[in-house]
Motif scaffolding. Structure first.
Motif, PDB file in Angstrom:
ATOM      1  N   ILE A 169       6.022   3.995   1.133  1.00 56.09           N
ATOM      2  CA  ILE A 169       6.644   5.207   1.572  1.00 56.09           C
ATOM      3  C   ILE A 169       7.644   4.877   2.740  1.00 56.09           C
ATOM      4  N   GLY A 170       7.075   4.163   3.606  1.00 54.10           N
ATOM      5  CA  GLY A 170       7.941   3.662   4.601  1.00 54.10           C
ATOM      6  C   GLY A 170       9.178   2.811   3.964  1.00 54.10           C
ATOM      7  N   GLY A 211       0.663  -1.032   0.165  1.00 52.14           N
ATOM      8  CA  GLY A 211       0.094  -0.078   0.065  1.00 52.14           C
ATOM      9  C   GLY A 211       1.063   1.291   0.087  1.00 52.14           C
ATOM     10  N   LEU A 212       0.333   2.472  -0.175  1.00 50.07           N
ATOM     11  CA  LEU A 212       0.908   3.674  -0.288  1.00 50.07           C
ATOM     12  C   LEU A 212       1.878   3.932   1.136  1.00 50.07           C
ATOM     13  N   LEU A 213       1.312   3.767   2.094  1.00 48.80           N
ATOM     14  CA  LEU A 213       1.816   4.045   3.324  1.00 48.80           C
ATOM     15  C   LEU A 213       3.108   3.263   3.567  1.00 48.80           C
ATOM     16  N   LEU A 214       3.129   1.975   3.328  1.00 47.28           N
ATOM     17  CA  LEU A 214       4.123   1.010   3.590  1.00 47.28           C
ATOM     18  C   LEU A 214       5.054   1.178   2.270  1.00 47.28           C
TER      19      LEU A 214
END
Length: 138
Positions: free
Chosen positions: A108-109, A103-106
């Motif tokens: 970015i992480g 996903g997007l948050l992962l």
């Protein structure tokens, strides 16, 4: 005993030049992001061979060495590598090879952690080469 100015160590001797290199890091991020987006979507074998990981690492090290030679700021060296690698990782470079896309948050992480690790290694190496060359040449 040698006195160390932390600001000079991170940003270099010339603040104006450090600002210019920081703008260059932003440009490098955008170029990296778009180049690897094209490589991922177009799927032309020639584009894959133009920039292998090894060549990319050597180019980044050389680019950082030039920055360190001209201004000797280790923070700017790290920023240049961070920006270049973040563009690659945000295009799923090396991610989701065996599973579903994150996903997007992962993502970015992954980009933050991966870029930080590579910036610490390649940025420090390029900085060392550039400052050593600067001291040798006078």
């Amino acid at each position: 005993m040698v006195s160390i100015d932390i600001r000079t160590l991170l940003l270099g001797e010339d603040q104006k030049r450090a600002r210019q290199w920081s703008i260059g890091a932003g440009i490098l991020f955008v170029v990296s992001l778009f180049y690897f987006a094209v490589v991922r979507t177009v799927d032309v074998p020639l584009l894959d061979t133009v920039l292998w990981w090894q060549v990319y690492a050597v180019l980044l090290t050389g680019f950082v060495a030039i920055q360190a030679y001209s201004n000797s700021g280790i923070g700017v060296s790290w920023l240049l590598v961070f920006a270049a690698v973040a563009g690659v990782i945000l295009n799923f470079g090396g991610i989701a090879l065996t599973g579903a896309k994150p996903g997007l948050l992962l993502l970015i992480g992954y980009a933050f952690v991966g870029s930080t690790v590579v910036a610490a290694i390649v940025g420090t190496l390029g900085f060392g080469i550039g400052t050593a060359a600067r001291r040798i040449t006078g």
